[in-house]
Motif scaffolding. Structure first.
Motif, PDB file in Angstrom:
ATOM      1  N   GLY A 640       0.823  -1.206   0.000  1.00 12.92           N
ATOM      2  CA  GLY A 640       0.000   0.000   0.000  1.00 12.92           C
ATOM      3  C   GLY A 640       0.854   1.251   0.000  1.00 12.92           C
ATOM      4  N   VAL A 641       0.209   2.398   0.021  1.00 15.55           N
ATOM      5  CA  VAL A 641       0.904   3.674  -0.157  1.00 15.55           C
ATOM      6  C   VAL A 641       1.920   3.973   0.941  1.00 15.55           C
ATOM      7  CG1 VAL A 641      -0.757   4.846  -1.633  1.00 15.55           C
ATOM      8  CG2 VAL A 641      -1.203   4.717   0.825  1.00 15.55           C
ATOM      9  N   PHE A 642       1.562   3.691   2.190  1.00 16.20           N
ATOM     10  CA  PHE A 642       2.499   3.987   3.278  1.00 16.20           C
ATOM     11  C   PHE A 642       3.558   2.890   3.388  1.00 16.20           C
ATOM     12  CE2 PHE A 642      -1.390   6.317   4.353  1.00 16.20           C
ATOM     13  CZ  PHE A 642      -0.868   7.603   4.374  1.00 16.20           C
ATOM     14  N   GLY A 643       3.192   1.679   3.038  1.00 13.20           N
ATOM     15  CA  GLY A 643       4.180   0.620   2.938  1.00 13.20           C
ATOM     16  C   GLY A 643       5.221   0.954   1.880  1.00 13.20           C
ATOM     17  N   HIS A 644       4.767   1.547   0.778  1.00 13.28           N
ATOM     18  CA  HIS A 644       5.689   1.962  -0.290  1.00 13.28           C
ATOM     19  C   HIS A 644       6.673   3.018   0.209  1.00 13.28           C
ATOM     20  CE1 HIS A 644       7.242   3.337  -4.128  1.00 13.28           C
ATOM     21  NE2 HIS A 644       6.773   4.545  -3.890  1.00 13.28           N
ATOM     22  N   ILE A 645       6.167   4.015   0.930  1.00  9.43           N
ATOM     23  CA  ILE A 645       7.063   5.062   1.445  1.00  9.43           C
ATOM     24  C   ILE A 645       8.105   4.451   2.373  1.00  9.43           C
ATOM     25  CG2 ILE A 645       7.198   7.158   2.848  1.00  9.43           C
ATOM     26  CD1 ILE A 645       4.397   7.888   1.834  1.00  9.43           C
ATOM     27  N   ASP A 646       7.684   3.544   3.236  1.00  8.41           N
ATOM     28  CA  ASP A 646       8.623   2.886   4.148  1.00  8.41           C
ATOM     29  C   ASP A 646       9.667   2.076   3.383  1.00  8.41           C
ATOM     30  OD1 ASP A 646       7.655   3.917   6.486  1.00  8.41           O
ATOM     31  OD2 ASP A 646       6.763   2.055   7.233  1.00  8.41           O
ATOM     32  N   ALA A 677      10.659  13.366   7.761  1.00  8.47           N
ATOM     33  CA  ALA A 677      11.802  12.807   7.032  1.00  8.47           C
ATOM     34  C   ALA A 677      13.100  13.073   7.782  1.00  8.47           C
ATOM     35  CB  ALA A 677      11.866  13.392   5.626  1.00  8.47           C
ATOM     36  N   LYS A 678      13.229  14.272   8.341  1.00  5.74           N
ATOM     37  CA  LYS A 678      14.429  14.610   9.114  1.00  5.74           C
ATOM     38  C   LYS A 678      14.539  13.746  10.369  1.00  5.74           C
ATOM     39  CE  LYS A 678      14.633  19.397   7.495  1.00  5.74           C
ATOM     40  NZ  LYS A 678      14.380  20.824   7.842  1.00  5.74           N
ATOM     41  N   GLU A 679      13.388  13.338  10.894  1.00  2.00           N
ATOM     42  CA  GLU A 679      13.378  12.496  12.100  1.00  2.00           C
ATOM     43  C   GLU A 679      13.508  11.005  11.773  1.00  2.00           C
ATOM     44  OE1 GLU A 679       9.756  13.441  14.093  1.00  2.00           O
ATOM     45  OE2 GLU A 679      10.306  15.525  14.462  1.00  2.00           O
ATOM     46  N   GLU A 680      13.648  10.700  10.469  1.00  2.00           N
ATOM     47  CA  GLU A 680      13.767   9.304  10.000  1.00  2.00           C
ATOM     48  C   GLU A 680      12.550   8.475  10.439  1.00  2.00           C
ATOM     49  OE1 GLU A 680      17.554   7.836  11.308  1.00  2.00           O
ATOM     50  OE2 GLU A 680      18.661   9.096   9.890  1.00  2.00           O
ATOM     51  N   PHE A 681      11.395   9.107  10.334  1.00  2.00           N
ATOM     52  CA  PHE A 681      10.155   8.457  10.743  1.00  2.00           C
ATOM     53  C   PHE A 681       9.812   7.299   9.804  1.00  2.00           C
ATOM     54  CE2 PHE A 681       5.481   8.093  10.512  1.00  2.00           C
ATOM     55  CZ  PHE A 681       5.176   7.888  11.847  1.00  2.00           C
ATOM     56  N   GLN A 682       9.228   6.237  10.370  1.00  2.00           N
ATOM     57  CA  GLN A 682       8.671   5.136   9.588  1.00  2.00           C
ATOM     58  C   GLN A 682       7.222   4.949  10.018  1.00  2.00           C
ATOM     59  OE1 GLN A 682      11.661   2.051  10.625  1.00  2.00           O
ATOM     60  NE2 GLN A 682      11.927   1.834   8.404  1.00  2.00           N
ATOM     61  N   PHE A 683       6.371   4.647   9.066  1.00  2.00           N
ATOM     62  CA  PHE A 683       4.960   4.458   9.388  1.00  2.00           C
ATOM     63  C   PHE A 683       4.728   3.145  10.130  1.00  2.00           C
ATOM     64  CE2 PHE A 683       4.931   7.533   5.948  1.00  2.00           C
ATOM     65  CZ  PHE A 683       4.077   8.496   6.473  1.00  2.00           C
ATOM     66  N   TYR A 684       5.635   2.189   9.922  1.00  2.23           N
ATOM     67  CA  TYR A 684       5.483   0.889  10.571  1.00  2.23           C
ATOM     68  C   TYR A 684       6.815   0.406  11.129  1.00  2.23           C
ATOM     69  CZ  TYR A 684       1.179   0.735   7.792  1.00  2.23           C
ATOM     70  OH  TYR A 684      -0.029   1.016   7.234  1.00  2.23           O
ATOM     71  N   LYS A 685       6.687  -0.383  12.174  1.00  2.00           N
ATOM     72  CA  LYS A 685       7.806  -1.162  12.662  1.00  2.00           C
ATOM     73  C   LYS A 685       7.358  -2.615  12.593  1.00  2.00           C
ATOM     74  CE  LYS A 685      10.995  -1.927  16.504  1.00  2.00           C
ATOM     75  NZ  LYS A 685      11.356  -1.545  17.896  1.00  2.00           N
ATOM     76  N   GLY A 686       7.844  -3.315  11.580  1.00  2.00           N
ATOM     77  CA  GLY A 686       7.389  -4.679  11.359  1.00  2.00           C
ATOM     78  C   GLY A 686       5.912  -4.695  11.018  1.00  2.00           C
TER      79      GLY A 686
END
Length: 696
Positions: A640-646, A677-686
């Motif tokens: 999905g879209v946020f999985g793609h960004i990650d 982006a500067k905080e190296e954020f990820q939408f998911y962890k595993g």
């Protein structure tokens, strides 16, 4: 919890019976293989041994996917254990003594890998099911399953099964070769197994994997038969090719290595998170809300959407009044259900009695008054705000007290439509997708005054239809339509930049989209896209350019497939559609690479999805992933879209989006995204979502 009953060897045959406690499925995992294979090997080493019978008395499944990924994190231990299993399977089959498996119920994933070690598989005709459902989520079968199926079916048959993710009923499993024989009575399985063993005392050697001459050409072109964006499918093809004419022990080891490598990829985890756990959680949430007594459903508009909604509601057990402006139109809508049911009957999935019951629940009419006392009314008329307002005003007062009025709309503001109902608190948007009987998603749109009670009633209704809901807030084109329009916008923008249509459409398919943006536009008609743009509250400059260009094409008679020409030309004789190049647009001398075109189509959708999250249209990332995959057809391997960004990495994603800024306002980056982006954020962890919030 599994129970193992081992019958002492009689007449040289050892019988393992597997059953379960508390009606739970038998778990077939690494421990299962480690426990059973040594015992089987020790027995077959005895000179007096003749055969082994494995028997699954109850449903059997593989390890839970989350547990499997956790096991794979202990990489070296996991690899060593898998290689040990591979060696034992090879050794077991090397005795050339008959191995039979009797399956009384469903036998899936690692359980079927275990069963497929057998030379002969007997399957219950009434309850038996076989398959590898994990392949639908980007995994490949392990524990010998891939090699066993290649041996059993050959390359073509095995590849079809290993990429489908389907669970096969007994009759289909037999036709495809997943099982050798069906049995009816429970006791019959054992007698058939003993008969087969008696007739096959010594088996031919299976020391090497050899393909038939007839399959040689198919084997060469294996990679053209798969979705190359999904790593498991590439891995399966590689295992097939590398295993050819190899020692069987080496083939099993190659499979084990590939199985481990696939578990290290991002794609399967993302696919499972969205398609398996995400959808299950969404369905569970809908089923968990307080029940709402529903007996009568009203559907206004008997076109493709209304007819599909009526069918799904009747199938769920509700009485349905299907209304259109003429009785003939309403009956035509009812006939759609008959057509769907006839197809199900031809496939053995329904009966004439089933058809009769469902059709009896659908009452076609041209009289609005017959909606009286409906618990839910769904209007599904043409996407025109004036028409919808008229229908809503005429029918909202026909609801049963405490009933729900829903508008099936792709983009019209729910809060504005609700005004016509005179009771905005019980008004909600239910965006079904076409064809309704095959599309699992429903986008639930809450207007500004939609009550929590109304939302819960709508979710209860959706759960009864066995659909997957995502809940979004009102806004221009909501979520799925909004990001879909960005996909189409980018395709048109590329055309205006002088990029040839065939390269745009080819890049879309290579990215993993089922259909390119310009082919989609021709199917839905350019007129419809213009109408949508004209009903949006405001357009940025890029959208305005697109609107002007679409109007130009329509004025030239190029409004899509129905007119015989749009972005493609459609031969009058029904031949293959042809690419068309607008003579008013010069082909660019600096055409971007295919990789860049793929990124633009993927990124533009993901970027606007983030805006939806930032603006509160979406409340959580997983809804965006579910909606994009099941509503838009966003490539499944991304999750999905946020999985793609990650998968890209947020910092890299932002930089790449900035590189496309010249293409239009659709590439503007929200400040909040730059900050994340500067905080190296990820939408998911595993498998788990990280909390999302804009931090000061």
């Amino acid at each position: 919890m599994k129970n193992i009953n081992i019958d002492k060897a009689q007449h040289g045959i050892l019988r393992f019976q597997f059953s379960s406690d508390n009606k739970e499925s038998i778990l077939v995992d690494l421990d299962f293989f480690d426990e059973l294979l040594p015992q089987a090997i020790d027995f077959l080493e005895e000179d007096s041994s003749k055969a082994i019978i494995f028997e699954f008395k109850d449903p059997a499944v593989g390890t839970d996917y989350k547990v499997l990924f956790e096991e794979a994190m202990a990489w070296q231990v996991f690899v060593d254990r898998l290689n040990s299993v591979s060696k034992r399977i090879s050794r077991l089959k090397g005795f050339r003594k008959p191995i039979v498996c009797i399956v009384h119920d469903e036998c899936l994933s690692a359980a079927y890998s275990f069963a497929s070690m057998a030379n002969y598989i007997l399957l219950s005709k009434s309850k038996g099911k076989l398959g590898f459902p994990e392949t639908k989520f980007g995994l490949m079968p392990g524990f010998g399953g891939t090699i066993n199926l290649l041996q059993r079916l050959g390359a073509e048959g095995a590849l079809n099964i290993l990429t489908s993710g389907k669970i096969y009923q007994a009759e289909d499993a037999l036709k495809l070769g997943l099982a050798n024989l069906l049995f009816e009575e429970e006791e019959e399985g054992l007698s058939l197994a003993l008969s087969w063993i008696a007739a096959h005392k010594q088996l031919e050697s299976e020391s090497h994997l050899v393909i038939k001459e007839a399959e040689a050409e198919y084997f060469v072109n294996l990679s053209s038969k798969i979705n190359r964006a999904i790593p498991s499918q590439l891995a399966i093809v590689q295992v097939f090719q590398d295993s050819l004419n190899e020692n069987l022990a080496d083939a099993y080891e190659l499979e084990a290595d590939a199985f481990c490598s696939v578990l290290q990829r991002k794609e399967p985890l993302a696919m499972l998170r969205t398609q398996y756990y995400g959808t299950a959680d969404a369905s569970r949430m809908a089923a968990a809300v307080a029940s709402f007594p529903i007996q009568k459903i009203g559907v206004i508009g008997a076109g493709m959407m209304g007819a599909g909604i009526a069918y799904e509601a009747a199938k769920a057990g509700f009485d349905v009044v299907l209304r259109d402006i003429s009785l003939e139109s309403a009956e035509r809508g009812r006939a759609y259900s008959a057509k769907v049911l006839d197809k199900s009957i031809s496939l053995g999935k329904a009966t004439e009695k089933h058809k009769e019951i469902i059709l009896a629940r659908i009452h076609a009419t041209d009289k609005l008054a017959e909606m009286h006392n409906a618990d839910i009314i769904v209007e599904a008329v043409f996407e025109d705000i004036a028409l919808k307002n008229q229908v809503i005003a005429e029918s909202a007062n026909l609801l049963h007290e405490g009933g729900v009025f829903a508008s099936n709309t792709t983009s019209l503001p729910i809060s504005k439509l609700a005004i016509a109902s005179k009771n905005p608190s019980n008004f909600i948007g239910l965006h079904f997708f076409s064809p309704v009987d095959r599309m699992p998603l429903v986008e639930v749109i809450c207007g500004k005054q939609t009550s929590e009670e109304t939302l819960n009633k709508a979710l209860h209704f959706i759960s009864k239809l066995k659909k997957i809901p995502i809940v979004v807030q009102d806004g221009p084109a909501f979520f799925t339509s909004r990001i879909f329009f960005n996909y189409l916008l980018e395709g048109i923008s590329m055309i205006q930049e002088g990029i040839p249509l065939e390269q745009i459409e080819g890049a879309a398919r290579l990215a993993g989209f089922g259909v390119g943006p310009l082919a989609v536009l021709d199917e839905i008609t350019l007129d419809l896209m213009v109408k949508v743009y004209e009903q949006l509250p405001k357009l940025h400059a890029s959208q305005q350019r697109t609107l002007s260009y679409l109007k130009k094409l329509i004025a030239e008679g190029r409004s899509g497939r129905r007119s015989g020409k749009g972005f493609y030309d459609y031969p009058a004789d029904g031949g293959k559609k042809q690419y068309w190049q607008d003579p008013d647009i010069a082909v660019s001398k600096e055409i971007p690479s295919t990789d860049d075109l793929k990124k633009r189509l993927l990124h533009v959708v993901a970027l606007d999805s983030y805006r939806c999250l930032d603006e509160g249209i979406l409340s959580k990332a997983i809804d965006g992933d579910i909606g994009s995959v099941f509503g838009l057809g966003y490539p499944t391997h991304t999750g999905g879209v946020f999985g793609h960004i990650d998968q890209v990495g947020l910092a890299q994603f932002v930089e790449e989006c900035k590189g496309y800024a010249a293409a239009g306002e659709q590439w503007e980056i929200p400040q909040s995204l730059e900050k994340l982006a500067k905080e190296e954020f990820q939408f998911y962890k595993g498998f788990d979502a990280n909390s999302f919030g804009i931090r000061d």
